[in-house]
Design a protein around this motif. Structure first.
Motif, PDB file in Angstrom:
ATOM      1  N   THR A  74       0.826  -1.206   0.000  1.00 10.76           N
ATOM      2  CA  THR A  74       0.000   0.000   0.000  1.00 10.76           C
ATOM      3  C   THR A  74       0.866   1.265   0.000  1.00 10.76           C
ATOM      4  OG1 THR A  74      -0.210  -0.087   2.414  1.00 10.76           O
ATOM      5  CG2 THR A  74      -1.940  -1.135   1.124  1.00 10.76           C
ATOM      6  N   LEU A  75       2.107   1.163   0.486  1.00 10.01           N
ATOM      7  CA  LEU A  75       3.035   2.301   0.400  1.00 10.01           C
ATOM      8  C   LEU A  75       3.441   2.518  -1.057  1.00 10.01           C
ATOM      9  CD1 LEU A  75       4.974   4.435   1.587  1.00 10.01           C
ATOM     10  CD2 LEU A  75       6.659   2.588   1.861  1.00 10.01           C
ATOM     11  N   ILE A  76       3.753   1.436  -1.752  1.00 12.13           N
ATOM     12  CA  ILE A  76       4.124   1.545  -3.167  1.00 12.13           C
ATOM     13  C   ILE A  76       2.975   2.192  -3.948  1.00 12.13           C
ATOM     14  CG2 ILE A  76       4.717   0.236  -5.240  1.00 12.13           C
ATOM     15  CD1 ILE A  76       5.956  -1.887  -3.382  1.00 12.13           C
ATOM     16  N   LEU A  77       1.763   1.719  -3.700  1.00 10.71           N
ATOM     17  CA  LEU A  77       0.607   2.261  -4.410  1.00 10.71           C
ATOM     18  C   LEU A  77       0.331   3.712  -4.023  1.00 10.71           C
ATOM     19  CD1 LEU A  77      -1.662  -0.899  -4.090  1.00 10.71           C
ATOM     20  CD2 LEU A  77      -0.642  -0.017  -6.204  1.00 10.71           C
ATOM     21  N   ALA A  78       0.612   4.066  -2.777  1.00 14.13           N
ATOM     22  CA  ALA A  78       0.427   5.458  -2.346  1.00 14.13           C
ATOM     23  C   ALA A  78       1.381   6.381  -3.091  1.00 14.13           C
ATOM     24  CB  ALA A  78       0.646   5.574  -0.837  1.00 14.13           C
ATOM     25  N   ILE A  79       2.611   5.929  -3.301  1.00 12.40           N
ATOM     26  CA  ILE A  79       3.578   6.743  -4.042  1.00 12.40           C
ATOM     27  C   ILE A  79       3.131   6.903  -5.483  1.00 12.40           C
ATOM     28  CG2 ILE A  79       5.943   6.776  -4.947  1.00 12.40           C
ATOM     29  CD1 ILE A  79       6.858   5.623  -2.297  1.00 12.40           C
ATOM     30  N   VAL A  80       2.644   5.810  -6.095  1.00 11.57           N
ATOM     31  CA  VAL A  80       2.127   5.905  -7.459  1.00 11.57           C
ATOM     32  C   VAL A  80       0.995   6.929  -7.515  1.00 11.57           C
ATOM     33  CG1 VAL A  80       0.948   4.668  -9.307  1.00 11.57           C
ATOM     34  CG2 VAL A  80       2.769   3.533  -8.032  1.00 11.57           C
ATOM     35  N   ALA A  81       0.124   6.884  -6.534  1.00 15.89           N
ATOM     36  CA  ALA A  81      -1.021   7.796  -6.505  1.00 15.89           C
ATOM     37  C   ALA A  81      -0.566   9.250  -6.455  1.00 15.89           C
ATOM     38  CB  ALA A  81      -1.907   7.473  -5.305  1.00 15.89           C
ATOM     39  N   ILE A  82       0.372   9.556  -5.583  1.00 17.10           N
ATOM     40  CA  ILE A  82       0.830  10.940  -5.421  1.00 17.10           C
ATOM     41  C   ILE A  82       1.696  11.377  -6.585  1.00 17.10           C
ATOM     42  CG2 ILE A  82       2.119  12.523  -3.942  1.00 17.10           C
ATOM     43  CD1 ILE A  82      -0.593  11.515  -2.836  1.00 17.10           C
ATOM     44  N   GLU A  83       2.533  10.480  -7.084  1.00 17.07           N
ATOM     45  CA  GLU A  83       3.477  10.842  -8.139  1.00 17.07           C
ATOM     46  C   GLU A  83       2.797  11.043  -9.490  1.00 17.07           C
ATOM     47  OE1 GLU A  83       6.524  11.634  -8.168  1.00 17.07           O
ATOM     48  OE2 GLU A  83       7.446  10.886  -6.324  1.00 17.07           O
ATOM     49  N   SER A  84       1.932  10.116  -9.889  1.00 18.25           N
ATOM     50  CA  SER A  84       1.405  10.166 -11.252  1.00 18.25           C
ATOM     51  C   SER A  84      -0.115  10.061 -11.342  1.00 18.25           C
ATOM     52  CB  SER A  84       2.013   9.028 -12.080  1.00 18.25           C
ATOM     53  OG  SER A  84       1.562   7.767 -11.598  1.00 18.25           O
ATOM     54  N   GLY A  85      -0.790   9.789 -10.223  1.00 18.23           N
ATOM     55  CA  GLY A  85      -2.230   9.573 -10.306  1.00 18.23           C
ATOM     56  C   GLY A  85      -2.581   8.389 -11.181  1.00 18.23           C
TER      57      GLY A  85
END
Length: 283
Positions: free
Chosen positions: A131-142
């Motif tokens: 979920t941390l990896i996915l959170a970074i994806v969310a913030i970085e690129s949506g």
């Protein structure tokens, strides 16, 4: 025998000769066709290169016919290239995360499901919370796999491709930065290195965004941690409202001209040159 009888007999003989001749011709013709087929089968069995060439010619002809009739080429493996999976095939926890992300970021659940499944696989290998990896994806690129910032950060996790080009060599080169799964794997590796060198998650996030030596990371780490907390709640089965889209503001040093990026004033370790030194505009 009368003349009429002779004529009738002659006609019968003529018709009989024609029928016999036609039978002989067709019999011999079928025999020749059978021999030709048998010869072709033996030849193609002995010469696989000829068989392959024939199959390619036939496939090309069929594809040309398809384009002519429908205006669409035949591409039976297109679905295999797609980064997508049925969310109903995921474990319950992963499916919940996929559906939540799909609603919030307005992307189809099928590609999100493939990324969620990959993030969980990566998490097992790297000991990172998926979920941390996915959170970074969310913030970085949506969750835009083709995103690119003004300083060259690319793909889902906005990895600085030119800095981390060595990591992409195992995937065929830098263009793999736009393959969602590859970008996820490389980005997770970069994140793992940043956390290892920083000694903590929050400082590692500052390293990841290139703000390790700045007084303020522009709220980046806070944004990631907030999204991480929400995804953890979703994964645990809690009902989490879908908040409006948010992006962390850029760190103060984002004003440095893109043409002349400035590295951190203090070394970040052996992997210093491989760490992004400027914030992403998508942050």
């Amino acid at each position: 025998m009368t003349a009429l009888g002779q004529i009738a007999r002659g006609l019968r003989t003529f018709v009989s000769d024609i029928a016999e001749g036609f039978f002989e011709i067709t019999h011999n013709g079928f025999a020749l066709i059978g021999l030709a087929v048998a010869f072709a089968v033996i030849t193609l069995t002995a010469r696989p290169d000829l068989r392959q060439m024939g199959e390619e010619k036939l496939r090309d002809w069929l594809q040309a016919r398809q384009v002519m009739l429908e205006g669409l080429p035949i591409d039976l493996v297109a679905s295999e290239r797609a980064t997508a999976t049925n969310p109903q095939d995921l474990p319950k926890q992963q499916a919940a995360v996929a559906y939540w992300l799909s609603r919030k970021y307005r992307v189809a659940p099928e590609p999100i499901s493939a990324l969620v499944a990959e993030a969980y696989d990566i998490g097992q290998r790297t000991k990172l919370d998926p979920t941390l990896i996915l959170a970074i994806v969310a913030i970085e690129s949506g969750f835009n796999p083709f995103a690119q910032s003004a300083v060259g950060a690319q793909g889902l996790m906005q990895v600085m491709t030119r800095v981390h080009n060595d990591k992409y060599q195992s995937f065929g080169g830098n263009l793999a930065a736009f393959d969602p799964v590859t970008n996820l794997r490389v980005g997770a590796k970069v994140l793992q290195e940043c956390i290892s060198r920083a000694g903590s998650l929050e400082v590692g996030l500052r390293f990841y965004v290139g703000a390790a030596n700045m007084e303020d990371d522009g709220g980046y780490a806070g944004k990631v941690m907030a999204e991480h907390a929400r995804l953890q709640q979703v994964a645990s089965g809690r009902s989490v409202p879908v908040p409006p889209l948010e992006r962390a503001p850029a760190p103060q040093q984002a004003a440095v001209p893109v043409a002349a990026p400035t590295p951190p004033t203090a070394p970040l370790g052996d992997n210093a040159e491989k760490v992004a030194v400027l914030s992403r505009t998508s942050s």
